[in-house]
Scaffold this motif. Structure first.
Motif, PDB file in Angstrom:
ATOM      1  N   ILE A 411     -64.347  15.038  37.683  1.00 37.58           N
ATOM      2  CA  ILE A 411     -63.743  15.310  36.373  1.00 37.58           C
ATOM      3  C   ILE A 411     -63.864  16.809  36.121  1.00 37.58           C
ATOM      4  CG2 ILE A 411     -63.841  14.852  33.905  1.00 37.58           C
ATOM      5  CD1 ILE A 411     -65.197  12.204  34.571  1.00 37.58           C
ATOM      6  N   PRO A 412     -62.761  17.519  35.934  1.00 39.40           N
ATOM      7  CA  PRO A 412     -62.841  18.977  35.764  1.00 39.40           C
ATOM      8  C   PRO A 412     -63.682  19.362  34.549  1.00 39.40           C
ATOM      9  CG  PRO A 412     -60.570  18.256  36.115  1.00 39.40           C
ATOM     10  CD  PRO A 412     -61.374  17.026  35.874  1.00 39.40           C
ATOM     11  N   SER A 413     -64.444  20.410  34.706  1.00 34.34           N
ATOM     12  CA  SER A 413     -65.258  20.876  33.576  1.00 34.34           C
ATOM     13  C   SER A 413     -64.387  21.399  32.440  1.00 34.34           C
ATOM     14  CB  SER A 413     -66.218  21.977  34.038  1.00 34.34           C
ATOM     15  OG  SER A 413     -65.484  23.083  34.567  1.00 34.34           O
ATOM     16  N   SER A 414     -63.138  21.775  32.769  1.00 33.34           N
ATOM     17  CA  SER A 414     -62.247  22.290  31.725  1.00 33.34           C
ATOM     18  C   SER A 414     -61.839  21.216  30.722  1.00 33.34           C
ATOM     19  CB  SER A 414     -60.985  22.893  32.361  1.00 33.34           C
ATOM     20  OG  SER A 414     -60.302  21.937  33.161  1.00 33.34           O
ATOM     21  N   SER A 434     -70.613  14.387  38.750  1.00 34.32           N
ATOM     22  CA  SER A 434     -71.420  14.176  37.548  1.00 34.32           C
ATOM     23  C   SER A 434     -70.555  14.110  36.303  1.00 34.32           C
ATOM     24  CB  SER A 434     -72.438  15.307  37.401  1.00 34.32           C
ATOM     25  OG  SER A 434     -71.763  16.560  37.320  1.00 34.32           O
ATOM     26  N   VAL A 435     -71.164  13.617  35.248  1.00 37.95           N
ATOM     27  CA  VAL A 435     -70.513  13.631  33.940  1.00 37.95           C
ATOM     28  C   VAL A 435     -70.540  15.071  33.432  1.00 37.95           C
ATOM     29  CG1 VAL A 435     -70.600  12.789  31.572  1.00 37.95           C
ATOM     30  CG2 VAL A 435     -71.248  11.270  33.462  1.00 37.95           C
ATOM     31  N   PRO A 436     -69.382  15.676  33.166  1.00 39.87           N
ATOM     32  CA  PRO A 436     -69.375  17.095  32.797  1.00 39.87           C
ATOM     33  C   PRO A 436     -70.146  17.358  31.506  1.00 39.87           C
ATOM     34  CG  PRO A 436     -67.160  16.329  33.314  1.00 39.87           C
ATOM     35  CD  PRO A 436     -68.020  15.116  33.212  1.00 39.87           C
ATOM     36  N   ASP A 449     -64.579   7.177  27.316  1.00 33.84           N
ATOM     37  CA  ASP A 449     -64.755   6.040  28.220  1.00 33.84           C
ATOM     38  C   ASP A 449     -64.559   6.515  29.655  1.00 33.84           C
ATOM     39  OD1 ASP A 449     -64.871   3.663  29.563  1.00 33.84           O
ATOM     40  OD2 ASP A 449     -63.452   2.603  28.261  1.00 33.84           O
ATOM     41  N   LEU A 450     -65.677   6.597  30.398  1.00 33.26           N
ATOM     42  CA  LEU A 450     -65.656   6.978  31.811  1.00 33.26           C
ATOM     43  C   LEU A 450     -66.200   5.842  32.668  1.00 33.26           C
ATOM     44  CD1 LEU A 450     -67.078  10.622  31.479  1.00 33.26           C
ATOM     45  CD2 LEU A 450     -64.696   9.876  31.372  1.00 33.26           C
ATOM     46  N   ILE A 459     -76.938  11.673  32.489  1.00 31.90           N
ATOM     47  CA  ILE A 459     -76.120  11.866  31.288  1.00 31.90           C
ATOM     48  C   ILE A 459     -76.510  13.213  30.691  1.00 31.90           C
ATOM     49  CG2 ILE A 459     -75.508  10.946  29.026  1.00 31.90           C
ATOM     50  CD1 ILE A 459     -76.491   8.216  30.015  1.00 31.90           C
ATOM     51  N   PRO A 460     -75.569  14.129  30.538  1.00 31.92           N
ATOM     52  CA  PRO A 460     -75.933  15.482  30.091  1.00 31.92           C
ATOM     53  C   PRO A 460     -76.448  15.490  28.649  1.00 31.92           C
ATOM     54  CG  PRO A 460     -73.552  15.215  30.129  1.00 31.92           C
ATOM     55  CD  PRO A 460     -74.120  13.986  30.760  1.00 31.92           C
ATOM     56  N   ASN A 461     -77.441  16.336  28.408  1.00 32.18           N
ATOM     57  CA  ASN A 461     -77.956  16.492  27.047  1.00 32.18           C
ATOM     58  C   ASN A 461     -76.867  16.963  26.084  1.00 32.18           C
ATOM     59  OD1 ASN A 461     -80.575  15.743  27.723  1.00 32.18           O
ATOM     60  ND2 ASN A 461     -81.100  17.823  28.364  1.00 32.18           N
TER      61      ASN A 461
END
Length: 978
Positions: A411-414, A434-436, A449-450, A459-461
């Motif tokens: 998934i692009p960080s953009s 990873s989850v961006p 929803d991913l 899971i990012p903070n």
């Protein structure tokens, strides 16, 4: 000496006197006429209710009404010509006072609460004398009589939309040759279109949408409608093909035949509609390919061909429609790739290609245009998802649905650059990485929803930065690490699904701060530690699943956790508490003993212990307990199925965003006013509390297996009950939901709760019902005091009314599925009204596991066949529940009562008493006064027959009604209970 009068002077004097007297007569005549207008309007005012005093300027002492609010006069004659009173909250009947307004040509009483039959002779006369009549959004009822349009004078516009009109559109309307505008939308009209309706060659607009009209659309003479601009027959039951000469109506701007049963291909004459802005053919059975001649529709702004059987490629010709703003081709059978030519449609705002068989990569124009909504779900798109670094969509996109495809890569960080994104759905693909952390930049996001991918990492903070998030779904991935503490910042969160990952650590205590949480699924992970006791403060919880983890310690006490299903905490070996039947260290819980009334088996009774009662379960108790065990074991499956259903709403927000119309009064924020669809079958939909306070916890009326019910009021002071359906299990696609609810909305019976309307978005569905003021039968039987107990006559009428309502449902081929005393409401006159019927039809499929989970709270009413997968669920299940309800009404006891060390099954208790000749001992002792024992016992016997273990032994509901009517007898001369 006086002056002598000449003949000339006498002539002049006579002329002056004549003119003076004539002036006086004309003035007096004018004053009389003006007073006639004043009198007519005051008579009209006297016959109506004006709760907000909107007509305060109307004063009978005025010489003229021309300065009154809502009144317009001719500037030369000062006679009343127009009366405009829209949205004044007026009610009552239209009185004959308006007939005194001899020069009235425009009457607008829309958005009020006027009632009565449309056959009123006053309305007939008004139609005869007026040019413009608008009575829309009121409460007029009855059929439109044929003679009403026989003498329609110079009538040019008639608007009766949003009332309660029934019957057919009269053929006499074809005689109103001056008619330009007809709007009968949103009523309950039926039958075919009137004969010779296309002879109204002056028509500019015809709107008959949202009715029950059927038959074929007449082909003859349709080409003579030279002035027709708006042609709307949507949401009816029309069949056959589109008229092949419809394109000869060259001035058409709006063509809407959506949600009917039309077939065939698109007529070639449509290509002549170069001025047309809207073509909506959604929800029919059209087939074939989209023809290349569509490029001729140069003015087209909205094209909706969704939910049909179109095939072939998406044509390049659509790229020539430079005015196009909305394009919906979802739910067809299109193949191939999306054409690059659509990149020329610079005005495009929303596109929906979901649920076709499209392939290839996502073309660059999808993110290169300033689109607000994009749905590509349910196709076969492949490759990586690439947004670019300077995409125009970063500043505009509000909804992105790429779910259920074959996308791969990361998934692009953009993605965090979509500053206005409200809904993001990339579930059910093959995404990795990873989850961006940039998701925290989605400040406007409501849904992320991913789920169902192959994402890894933690899971990012930063997810806590998406402070308006309501749904976070990351289930079925390979996530590791712990649940971040920053999740406490998501104060609006209602759904948190992290199941089937590899998440470790403890459940943060700060989750208890998320007071809006309704659905939490943390199952199938490696969570450890104890469940925070503060979780019991989450008052909105419907599901909290932590099964298949490594949790330990005592389960929280209070609130939802007092009744949490065993399956939601299973496979956590170190958890303890009464729910898991495991004593906690230092605790001595009282053992639970199940001991229904003893009965005899063929081997006799066996004494287990001299200090305990014999425990021999009756057949009904065994079935009931077996059903409970079956349900408990199936809840884990239910949860998984529910998650699947939730993610299958991939005809999702883009469809609603673009094409639904209506007002959004959900508590969920919407990026545009078109996200939700509000449909009212009964007119007024203006709420006193404002659209954002409808689901106020302080106005909660009750909770059930299918949802939560709230009270609110309309602007006219009338109360309604709003049922918020549980999501995700209720979230059918919009067209299926519309169809099912519309069918329920057609059901009318004195003993059935009226469905007045509904509201739909992919994440929120509301049913708007009539408000029944005196509460449920359960409340009257089990929660009232002895002074207010129901009399026998009241109880009998409730049983009979319930039977009649249920019989009508079965006649309409509707199964209730959830008969119980909480679903029988009592109105102010003591009449029974059956509610919550047919809701199981709103489930994505009638899955037995899901259905059992929904009605597990009605275990005592459940027919035995619910526990058997091979037995078909029929109306006989309703009859079983009705039989139990009858016994409950007569005895005043609940279907299953848990005593200190015993369980009493009502059906078994009553049957045993009847077998021993003691049926009269079962009658509720709270009953006062004289009443017939014989009648009571007869009703008991009927209840037992209805609650037979064998479905074929149960009578049909029509038979039940006849039996009740036969056993009803006068009170005199009957044996009485002392």
């Amino acid at each position: 000496m006086g002056t002598k009068m000449t003949p000339f002077h006498l002539t002049v004097t006579a002329l002056v006197l004549f003119l003076f007297s004539t002036t006086i007569l004309v003035t007096n005549s004018l004053n009389i006429a003006l007073n006639d207008d004043v009198l007519g309007l005051m008579v009209f005012k006297a016959d109506i209710q004006d709760p907000y005093n909107k007509l305060s300027t109307w004063n009978e002492e005025d010489d003229s009404p021309c300065n009154w609010i809502g009144v317009t006069c001719d500037p030369y004659s000062n006679r009343v010509t127009e009366l405009h009173l829209p949205g004044f909250s007026l009610s009552g009947h239209i009185s004959k006072g308006l007939l005194r307004l001899q020069y009235l040509h425009t009457l607008s009483l829309s958005r009020n609460n006027f009632t009565g039959l449309i056959t009123n002779p006053i309305l007939t006369q008004l139609i005869k004398n007026s040019q413009f009549i608008d009575l829309s959004e009121n409460g007029f009822s009855g059929s439109i009589p044929d003679p009403i349009f026989v003498q329609c004078g110079s009538l040019r516009s008639i608007n009766l939309a949003n009332n309660k009109l029934t019957g057919q559109i009269p053929d006499s309307i074809a005689s109103c040759l001056t008619l330009q505008n007809i709007d009968f939308s949103s009523n309950q009209l039926s039958g075919g279109l009137p004969k010779n309706i296309w002879s109204l060659t002056s028509l500019r607009s015809i709107d008959l949408s949202n009715n029950f009209l059927d038959g074929e659309i007449p082909h003859e003479k349709i080409e003579t409608l030279f002035d027709l601009r708006v042609f709307n027959l949507s949401s009816n039951n029309f069949s056959g093909e589109l008229p092949d000469k419809i394109g000869e109506c060259l001035l058409l701007k709006v063509v809407d035949f959506s949600n009917n049963y039309l077939v065939g291909t698109l007529p070639e004459s449509l290509q002549k509609l170069s001025l047309c802005n809207v073509v909506n053919l959604r929800g029919n059975y059209f087939s074939g390919e989209i023809p290349e001649w569509f490029r001729s529709l140069k003015s087209l702004e909205m094209l909706d061909l969704s939910v049909n059987n179109f095939t072939g490629l998406v044509p390049n010709a659509l790229g020539d429609l430079e005015s196009l703003k909305s394009l919906n081709l979802s739910l067809n059978q299109f193949t191939g790739e999306l054409p690059d030519s659509l990149g020329k449609c610079v005005n495009l705002s929303v596109v929906d290609f979901s649920w076709n068989m499209l392939t290839g990569d996502v073309p660059g124009w999808v993110f290169g245009l300033r689109l607000k909504g994009v749905s590509l779900s349910g196709n076969r798109f492949t490759g990586n998802v690439e947004f670019g670094e300077t995409a125009a969509g970063f500043e505009s996109l509000e909804m992105l649905d790429l779910s259920s495809n074959l996308f791969s890569g990361v998934i692009p960080s953009s993605i965090g650059n979509f500053s206005r994104l409200v809904v993001l759905n990339m579930s059910r693909n093959s995404l990795v990485g990873s989850v961006p952390s940039s998701l925290g930049g989605l400040k406007a996001a409501s849904v992320i929803d991913l789920s169902h991918n192959s994402l890894n990492g933690s899971i990012p903070n930063e997810i806590g930065g998406a402070g308006l998030l309501e749904e976070l779904r990351l289930e079925n991935n390979f996530l590791i690490g712990s649940i971040p503490d920053q999740i406490q910042n998501l104060s609006d969160l209602t759904t948190l699904s992290l199941s089937r990952n590899n998440i470790t650590g403890v459940i943060p205590v700060d989750i208890a701060k998320l007071t809006e949480l309704e659905y939490v699924d943390l199952s199938f992970n490696h969570l450890s530690g104890s469940l925070p006791k503060e979780l019991s403060n989450l008052t909105n919880l419907v599901t909290f699943n932590v099964s298949h983890n490594e949790l330990e310690g005592e389960l929280p006490l209070g609130g939802f956790f007092n009744t949490i299903p065993l399956s939601s905490v299973s496979d956590n070996p170190s958890l303890c508490g009464s729910i898991v039947n495991e004593s906690c260290p230092g605790g001595h819980p009282k053992p639970i003993v199940l001991n229904p009334n003893p009965s005899h088996s063929e081997h006799g009774s066996t004494s287990l212990n001299m200090s305990h009662k014999r425990i021999i379960l009756s057949i009904s108790a065994i079935i009931a307990i077996g059903a409970a065990v079956f349900i408990a074991l199936g809840v884990i499956v239910v949860t998984i199925l529910n998650l699947h259903v939730r993610n299958s709403i991939n005809r999702s927000a883009a469809v609603a965003l673009t094409f639904s119309g209506g007002d959004d009064f959900s508590h969920t924020r919407s990026p545009s006013s078109d996200y939700g669809k509000l449909v009212m079958f009964t007119g007024d939909a203006e709420f006193v509390s404002g659209t954002h306070a409808l689901l106020n916890k302080d106005c909660e009326l009750g909770r059930g297996g299918f949802g939560v019910v709230y009270w609110t009021a309309l602007r006219n002071g009338r109360s309604v009950a709003i049922k918020k359906l549980h999501v995700p299990s209720m979230s059918k696609c919009q067209e299926d939901f519309d169809r099912e609810v519309k069918k329920l909305g057609t059901i009318r019976h004195a003993n059935l709760v009226l469905l007045e309307g509904y509201y739909w978005t992919p994440s929120l569905q509301l049913l708007i019902n009539e408000y029944v003021s005196s509460g449920s039968l359960y409340k009257h039987l089990h929660e009232g005091n002895d002074e207010n107990t129901l009399s026998w006559r009241e109880r009998f009428e409730i049983i009979l009314g319930t039977a009649r309502g249920l019989a009508h449902l079965h006649q309409m081929k509707v199964i209730h599925y959830n008969m119980k005393s909480t679903n029988v409401l009592i109105d102010c006159s003591g009449e029974a009204k059956v509610g919550d019927f047919g809701l199981a039809a709103l489930l994505p499929s009638l899955d037995r596991h899901v259905l059992s989970g929904k009605i597990q709270s009605a275990l005592g009413y459940m027919a035995p066949e619910f526990a058997c997968q091979t037995v078909k669920i029929t109306e006989k299940c309703d009859i079983y529940g009705f039989g139990i309800l009858v016994l409950e009404v007569v005895t005043g006891k609940k279907p299953v009562e848990y005593m200190e060390d015993d369980v009493v099954i009502l059906c078994d208790m009553v049957r045993g008493a009847l077998d021993n000749g003691r049926a009269d001992e079962c009658i509720d002792r709270k009953l006062k006064g004289d009443f017939p024992i014989e009648e009571c016992v007869s009703v008991i016997k009927l209840g037992l027959v209805c609650a037979s273990q064998v479905p074929s032994n149960r009578p049909d509901m029509e038979e039940v009604v006849k039996i009740l009517e036969m056993i009803q007898c006068p009170c005199e001369g009957q044996e009485e209970i002392e």
